[in-house]
Write an enzyme that holds these catalytic residues in place. Structure first.
Site, short mmCIF file in Angstrom:
data_model
loop_
_atom_site.label_atom_id
_atom_site.label_comp_id
_atom_site.label_asym_id
_atom_site.label_seq_id
_atom_site.Cartn_x
_atom_site.Cartn_y
_atom_site.Cartn_z
CG HIS A 60 -0.39 0.07 2.53
ND1 HIS A 60 0.49 -0.86 3.03
CD2 HIS A 60 -0.55 0.99 3.53
CE1 HIS A 60 0.83 -0.53 4.27
NE2 HIS A 60 0.22 0.58 4.59
CG HIS A 62 0.03 4.29 5.30
ND1 HIS A 62 -0.63 3.45 6.16
CD2 HIS A 62 -0.51 5.54 5.49
CE1 HIS A 62 -1.53 4.16 6.84
NE2 HIS A 62 -1.48 5.41 6.45
CG ASP A 64 4.64 3.22 7.35
OD1 ASP A 64 3.68 3.67 6.69
OD2 ASP A 64 4.53 2.24 8.11
CG HIS A 65 4.28 0.17 4.26
ND1 HIS A 65 4.29 -1.18 4.53
CD2 HIS A 65 3.79 0.77 5.38
CE1 HIS A 65 3.80 -1.38 5.75
NE2 HIS A 65 3.49 -0.21 6.29
CG HIS A 151 -4.15 -0.30 6.41
ND1 HIS A 151 -3.97 -0.20 7.77
CD2 HIS A 151 -3.11 0.42 5.86
CE1 HIS A 151 -2.88 0.53 8.02
NE2 HIS A 151 -2.36 0.92 6.88
CG ASP A 174 0.64 -1.42 7.65
OD1 ASP A 174 1.51 -2.26 7.94
OD2 ASP A 174 0.85 -0.20 7.63
CG HIS A 238 4.72 -2.22 10.63
ND1 HIS A 238 3.86 -1.65 11.52
CD2 HIS A 238 4.64 -1.47 9.51
CE1 HIS A 238 3.28 -0.59 10.94
NE2 HIS A 238 3.75 -0.45 9.73
ZN LIG Z 1 -0.27 1.40 6.53
ZN LIG Z 2 2.82 0.71 8.15
#
Ligand SMILES: [Zn+2]
Ligand SMILES: [Zn+2]
Length: 274
Positions: A60, A62, A64-65, A151, A174, A238
């Site tokens: 996804h 987001h 942080d990914h 999510h 996530d 994570h």
């Molecule tokens: Zn996420």
């Molecule tokens: Zn995450």
């Protein structure tokens, strides 16, 4: 099949943990799943490089990914001897993100092309395939299946099931437990899930931090999903909040309440074979 937790951190910075990223090696293929903070450093730690990746899978969008996908793209490009695409699979929206990264890199790309006139005559080439839940595709002789995850409000988000030579691992990304995650996990050898500790998060009197509880699997939920699906090995990553040295057994015990198979967790570069 070998699975390496490249980055076991989360958006909260921790000097010991990179952002979310996992490496799967199977059948001669090297596959990166997500590209969080410090991913290129951890690839080097795992003995590989962006230029050696056969594919990048994104669960996804987001930040942080994907925050170091730009580093994967640049490091891949500058080490190629001829125009070689970086192959990326991700949910709808991935092409827009990659286009934005390439736009951000435009000054750098122009500098390197101007400097290496004899040896570098092409721009970075990133071939993006946006995948829908239910899609299947192959990376060499490795098969990959895609499923929807839950999510929300992050949408769309996907899990990947990577299969080779009778072995399979699901990378859940996530999200909270849901039927489509159960389906793609069914009968897999291993299941990698991003997790949070509900008991510890609830101790922090900060509304923005508490908000994360409604869209992430807890350690216990990941264990329940694994048991329901008949998973052999549960791999947790994570960690929110960041797992501190010496806390490993405490995290493992929470999962062991609901899952009787092998539980893998640890520092960046923890590797397990199935
Ligand atoms: Zn996420
Ligand atoms: Zn995450």
């Amino acid at each position: 099949m070998e699975i390496t937790l490249l980055g076991t951190g989360s958006p909260l910075p921790d000097p010991r943990r990179g952002g979310p990223a996992t490496l799967v090696r199977a059948g001669g293929q090297t596959i990166l799943v997500d590209a969080g903070r410090a991913v290129v450093m951890r690839l080097a730690g795992a003995g590989t490089l962006p230029v050696l990746l056969n594919a990048v899978l994104i669960t996804h969008l987001h930040s942080d990914h994907i925050t170091d996908l730009n580093d994967v793209i640049t490091s891949h490009w500058v080490m190629t001897g001829q125009e070689t695409p970086l192959v990326v699979y991700g949910p709808p929206g991935t092409q827009t993100v990659v286009d934005g990264i390439l736009m951000m890199l435009a000054p750098d790309i122009s500098y390197r092309l101007a400097h290496h006139t004899d040896t570098l005559s092409y721009k970075p080439k990133v071939v993006v395939t946006e995948v829908q839940p239910g899609a299947t595709f192959a990376i060499g002789d490795v098969q990959v299946k895609v499923a929807r995850t839950h999510h929300q409000p992050v949408e769309p988000t996907v899990a990947f099931r990577v299969e080779h030579d009778g072995k399979s691992v699901v990378l859940g990304g996530d999200g909270i437990p849901c039927e489509t995650l159960d389906e793609i996990c069914a009968g897999a050898d291993a299941y990698v899930q991003t997790v949070i500790r509900e008991d510890l998060v609830k101790l922090v009197p900060n509304k923005r931090f508490l908000d994360i509880l409604d869209y992430h699997s807890t350690v216990e939920q990941a264990a329940q999903t694994a048991t329901k699906a008949g998973i052999k090995k549960l791999i947790l990553t994570h960690y929110v909040p960041s797992m501190q040295p010496g806390q490993e057994d405490e995290w493992r015990a929470l999962a062991a309440k609901y899952f009787k198979g092998e539980i893998v967790l640890g520092d960046d570069l923890t590797t397990t074979t199935i």
